[in-house]
Design an enzyme around this catalytic site. Sequence first.
Site, PDB file in Angstrom:
ATOM      1  N   CYS A  45       0.812  -1.222   0.000  1.00  0.00           N
ATOM      2  CA  CYS A  45       0.000   0.000   0.000  1.00  0.00           C
ATOM      3  C   CYS A  45       0.843   1.270   0.000  1.00  0.00           C
ATOM      4  O   CYS A  45       0.636   2.165  -0.834  1.00  0.00           O
ATOM      5  CB  CYS A  45      -0.966  -0.009   1.183  1.00  0.00           C
ATOM      6  SG  CYS A  45      -0.183  -0.003   2.823  1.00  0.00           S
ATOM      7  N   HIS A  63      -2.556   1.086   6.757  1.00  0.00           N
ATOM      8  CA  HIS A  63      -2.864   1.074   5.322  1.00  0.00           C
ATOM      9  C   HIS A  63      -3.032   2.498   4.806  1.00  0.00           C
ATOM     10  O   HIS A  63      -3.409   3.401   5.549  1.00  0.00           O
ATOM     11  CB  HIS A  63      -4.151   0.282   5.086  1.00  0.00           C
ATOM     12  CG  HIS A  63      -4.410  -0.047   3.648  1.00  0.00           C
ATOM     13  ND1 HIS A  63      -3.649  -0.939   2.922  1.00  0.00           N
ATOM     14  CD2 HIS A  63      -5.369   0.406   2.782  1.00  0.00           C
ATOM     15  CE1 HIS A  63      -4.112  -1.031   1.692  1.00  0.00           C
ATOM     16  NE2 HIS A  63      -5.148  -0.220   1.583  1.00  0.00           N
ATOM     17  N   HIS A 118      -5.969   1.830  -4.362  1.00  0.00           N
ATOM     18  CA  HIS A 118      -4.965   1.374  -3.395  1.00  0.00           C
ATOM     19  C   HIS A 118      -4.514  -0.041  -3.689  1.00  0.00           C
ATOM     20  O   HIS A 118      -5.235  -0.823  -4.320  1.00  0.00           O
ATOM     21  CB  HIS A 118      -5.517   1.456  -1.962  1.00  0.00           C
ATOM     22  CG  HIS A 118      -6.760   0.631  -1.713  1.00  0.00           C
ATOM     23  ND1 HIS A 118      -6.934  -0.139  -0.600  1.00  0.00           N
ATOM     24  CD2 HIS A 118      -7.905   0.455  -2.452  1.00  0.00           C
ATOM     25  CE1 HIS A 118      -8.119  -0.730  -0.627  1.00  0.00           C
ATOM     26  NE2 HIS A 118      -8.719  -0.392  -1.754  1.00  0.00           N
TER      27      HIS A 118
END
Length: 391
Positions: free
Chosen positions: A308, A354, A366
């Site tokens: 991420c 994240h 993402h």
Amino acid sequence: MAHKTKRTAVYLLTATIAFTGMGMTAQASSILPGGGVSLALENGNKLEDVTEDKSSLPIQSIIESIPLANSDAAQAEPTEEDMFRNLVIAQVDSYVNVRSTSSEEGEILGKLYDNSVGTFISEENGWYQINSGSVTGYVKAEYCVTGDAAVEIAKQVGKRIATVTTETLYVRAEASTECDIIGMVPQAADLLVMEETEGWVKVDIEEGQGWISTEYVSLHSEFVQAESREEEERRLAKEEEERKKAQAAAAAAQAAQAAANASTTQEEISYPVSGGSEMGQAVANYALQFVGNPYVYGGTSLTNGADCSGFVMSVYANFGVSLPHSDAGDRTQGYGVDGLANAQPGDIVCYSGHVGIYIGGGQIVHASSSRTGIIVSNAGYREILAIRRIF
């Protein structure tokens, strides 16, 4: 707990402030001064600032719990609830001024924003004397809560965070080393704590909620603090300078990319990207080209696989902007945006362990997980810890 006039708290909490956000006025604003960077309260004698990129912060130090000379030598170690009880928490539409004296005639030293906290020192004529960040002064008691009333509010406005202290940490389905592993998180990741038990905490990660051993994390509670007038001025000047540099670097990178792509035709992905700055839209559109590519833990390749923060880092690198390969580090970049309703394409949306890039229309792109790869999701699919704007 009601504080008596001029009563000094059992513990003085000396704290720091780390501000990287846009300024706020007396009215509501979409920009937050701290963007989640905060006073960090730990159970025990030592309280620490949790910001990763300390070199970029104007003010920083260790937060410690210091027994006063007139306290009992055998005073028990304070619990987190004890420390919450000594907080003063602003409950206002935007902010309350921190003044030099317990009077509206006092000089304005700084601002304590809504749900931001200070440490109680004394009470005088309907004013609380507080310390918050680098500011020590007085706030009107009618705009704040403290004592028992602060305990429940602190639990609501503060975030309990577990910061990973080992290179790679397994997240398990249950609080046992015998249980299945549902995911992995890297060192320095900040994870939102959902529940605490003896030796284990339940955290929220991209793959779902799971358990990690407290042996491999440090636990703390985050609150935003006051900002002095001088800090606000320095912050705004620094942000404007950095924004201009980022825009210049992005423009140069975008021009080079346009020249390189002049003779090629790229397939466009149809997603709503509108609003905000031209550079932010360019970042979102560029990121969308890689939807469908794989997720690779620790990776930074937009084509062969990225995790991420590696995805966000590599997308922004295309525009000449250097970001850390760390979800916790991304929470200190740029400046804070107040809520998803004020997000613009290109903003970095930070979650527990994240990060993703906002593309507009309530969506992010993402690098989600090894199962899904790089995808587009609703931005509100998990609790958002912070939204950061680079351009």
